[in-house]
Design a protein around this motif. Structure first.
Motif, mmCIF file in Angstrom:
data_model
loop_
_atom_site.group_PDB
_atom_site.id
_atom_site.type_symbol
_atom_site.label_atom_id
_atom_site.label_comp_id
_atom_site.label_asym_id
_atom_site.label_seq_id
_atom_site.Cartn_x
_atom_site.Cartn_y
_atom_site.Cartn_z
ATOM 1 N N GLN A 257 -6.105 -11.308 8.678
ATOM 2 C CA GLN A 257 -6.474 -12.394 9.587
ATOM 3 C C GLN A 257 -7.823 -12.080 10.251
ATOM 4 N N GLY A 258 -8.658 -13.086 10.339
ATOM 5 C CA GLY A 258 -9.991 -12.881 10.883
ATOM 6 C C GLY A 258 -11.001 -12.511 9.817
ATOM 7 N N SER A 259 -10.517 -12.030 8.670
ATOM 8 C CA SER A 259 -11.378 -11.737 7.512
ATOM 9 C C SER A 259 -10.654 -12.251 6.273
ATOM 10 N N PRO A 260 -10.470 -13.583 6.155
ATOM 11 C CA PRO A 260 -9.594 -14.143 5.122
ATOM 12 C C PRO A 260 -10.027 -13.853 3.691
ATOM 13 N N ALA A 261 -11.303 -13.506 3.498
ATOM 14 C CA ALA A 261 -11.751 -13.196 2.142
ATOM 15 C C ALA A 261 -11.396 -11.781 1.736
ATOM 16 N N ASN A 262 -11.003 -10.948 2.699
ATOM 17 C CA ASN A 262 -10.660 -9.558 2.416
ATOM 18 C C ASN A 262 -9.150 -9.369 2.471
ATOM 19 N N CYS A 263 -8.667 -8.369 1.750
ATOM 20 C CA CYS A 263 -7.236 -8.106 1.748
ATOM 21 C C CYS A 263 -6.985 -6.601 1.722
ATOM 22 N N MET A 264 -5.789 -6.229 2.167
ATOM 23 C CA MET A 264 -5.361 -4.833 2.116
ATOM 24 C C MET A 264 -4.248 -4.711 1.085
ATOM 25 N N VAL A 265 -4.335 -3.694 0.253
ATOM 26 C CA VAL A 265 -3.280 -3.400 -0.715
ATOM 27 C C VAL A 265 -2.655 -2.060 -0.343
ATOM 28 N N VAL A 266 -1.334 -2.055 -0.209
ATOM 29 C CA VAL A 266 -0.599 -0.854 0.169
ATOM 30 C C VAL A 266 0.395 -0.516 -0.931
ATOM 31 N N TYR A 267 0.430 0.757 -1.327
ATOM 32 C CA TYR A 267 1.419 1.259 -2.283
ATOM 33 C C TYR A 267 2.457 2.084 -1.525
ATOM 34 N N TYR A 268 3.718 2.008 -1.952
ATOM 35 C CA TYR A 268 4.765 2.673 -1.182
ATOM 36 C C TYR A 268 5.886 3.156 -2.101
ATOM 37 N N ALA A 269 6.686 4.077 -1.556
ATOM 38 C CA ALA A 269 7.861 4.599 -2.259
ATOM 39 C C ALA A 269 8.918 4.941 -1.227
ATOM 40 N N GLU A 270 10.172 4.881 -1.618
ATOM 41 C CA GLU A 270 11.281 5.194 -0.709
ATOM 42 C C GLU A 270 11.243 6.674 -0.325
ATOM 43 N N PRO A 271 11.402 6.982 0.972
ATOM 44 C CA PRO A 271 11.472 8.401 1.386
ATOM 45 C C PRO A 271 12.583 9.133 0.650
ATOM 46 N N GLY A 272 12.319 10.392 0.322
ATOM 47 C CA GLY A 272 13.297 11.207 -0.380
ATOM 48 C C GLY A 272 13.238 11.094 -1.886
ATOM 49 N N THR A 273 12.420 10.217 -2.415
ATOM 50 C CA THR A 273 12.292 10.069 -3.862
ATOM 51 C C THR A 273 11.155 10.949 -4.378
ATOM 52 N N PRO A 274 11.160 11.286 -5.664
ATOM 53 C CA PRO A 274 10.050 12.053 -6.238
ATOM 54 C C PRO A 274 8.703 11.349 -6.047
ATOM 55 N N GLU A 275 8.718 10.019 -6.084
ATOM 56 C CA GLU A 275 7.466 9.276 -5.904
ATOM 57 C C GLU A 275 6.910 9.468 -4.488
ATOM 58 N N HIS A 276 7.810 9.479 -3.498
ATOM 59 C CA HIS A 276 7.358 9.685 -2.120
ATOM 60 C C HIS A 276 6.784 11.088 -1.958
#
Length: 305
Positions: A257-276
């Motif tokens: 918001q306030g910069s509608p042409a820009n975006c944030m991309v977030v990657y995530y994994a469940e805590p306790g998993t090998p990916e985390h």
């Protein structure tokens, strides 16, 4: 971009181009038509077939494709969207192109917003160890946390002004190895740029990037001609990372918001998993690398006896 786009074209040109591309990739069998004998001169539906399915005259539809008819009613646009079996993103794009064609005075391209507010940078840090980065409307990497840069392996090989996700997936040699679904990744990048080009075909930042990719990547040029605008804002993505191995992460795209042409991309994994655990390791390695002492050019660390 093509010559017509560079010259500015006439009002309705982008609308006609999009309709033509959608018509070309829709087989007669998909809309209940039986393909006649002999070879069809054009791929997909003929103009008269689409006009009949949409309930409009052939002449009127031909004028839409040529760009000489610039004020189609909402009901006509909806009928065309149904006849072409467009998905939600494509329907929205068709409506936006129709609205753009109807404007009596063309609007100049908007200036790209490359400002990342301090609060957004603070959020990037607070998301650690989840990798996150901020993209401009054309995919320039404007800001990131340590893991956000490290996850896109090899992106830091390039100077900051060249770091663009579309440039990376098509031109960086490590991209095909990093992304398990490289084909989907490149299509997503092209789709976003194509959607933007429909609304602002003469925007300097866009034409420069697209021109570079058309010149350097035959794969980009092939996908560009499809005029696909379907977006992907969340889901799961698998990486083959050179530092932490294979990992499948969820991702979410957030409009700022306030910069509608820009975006944030977030990657995530469940805590306790090998990916985390892998993300925590990646974040730590990135942090250590960022704070490691820099050696002058052509200098090597002194080995202790």
């Amino acid at each position: 971009m093509d010559r017509e786009q560079h010259s500015g074209g006439t009002r309705g040109t982008e609308l006609g181009r999009f309709l033509r591309a959608c018509r070309a990739r829709l087989a007669p069998e998909e809309v209940g038509l039986v393909a006649g004998g002999g070879r069809r001169r054009t791929p997909g539906l003929r103009r008269e077939e689409l006009a009949t399915l949409a309930g409009i005259s052939i002449d009127y539809y031909a004028r839409l494709e040529r760009g000489t008819e610039t004020r189609p009613s909402p009901s006509v646009i909806d009928s065309l969207a149904r006849a072409l079996k467009l998905e939600e993103d494509e329907r929205d794009h068709l409506r936006a192109l129709a609205a753009l064609a109807a404007r009596s005075v063309p609007q100049p391209p908007s200036a790209p917003n490359r400002t990342v507010r301090p609060g957004v940078k603070l959020l990037l840090e607070s998301l650690r160890p989840f990798p996150a980065h901020v993209f401009s409307r054309t995919g320039d990497v404007l800001a990131y946390n340590p893991g956000g840069l490290r996850l896109v392996a090899g992106l830091d090989d390039w100077p900051e002004e060249q770091r663009n996700i579309a440039r990376y997936v098509f031109l960086h040699p490590g991209a095909r190895v990093l992304f398990d679904d490289w084909d989907n990744q490149v299509r997503s990048c092209v789709n976003g740029l194509r959607a933007l080009a429909g609304m602002e075909p003469d925007a300097p930042d866009l034409t420069q990037l697209v021109g570079e990719l058309l010149l350097k990547s035959p794969e980009f040029a092939r996908l560009w001609e499809r005029y696909d605008v379907k977006g992907h804002t969340y889901g799961r993505k698998t990486f083959h990372h050179p530092e932490v191995g294979d990992l499948t992460l969820g991702y979410q795209t957030l409009q700022l918001q306030g910069s509608p042409a820009n975006c944030m991309v977030v990657y995530y994994a469940e805590p306790g998993t090998p990916e985390h655990d892998a993300l925590a390791l990646l974040d730590l390695a990135a942090d250590e690398s960022e704070h490691a002492p820099r050696l002058p050019p052509n200098r090597q660390p002194i080995e202790k006896p």
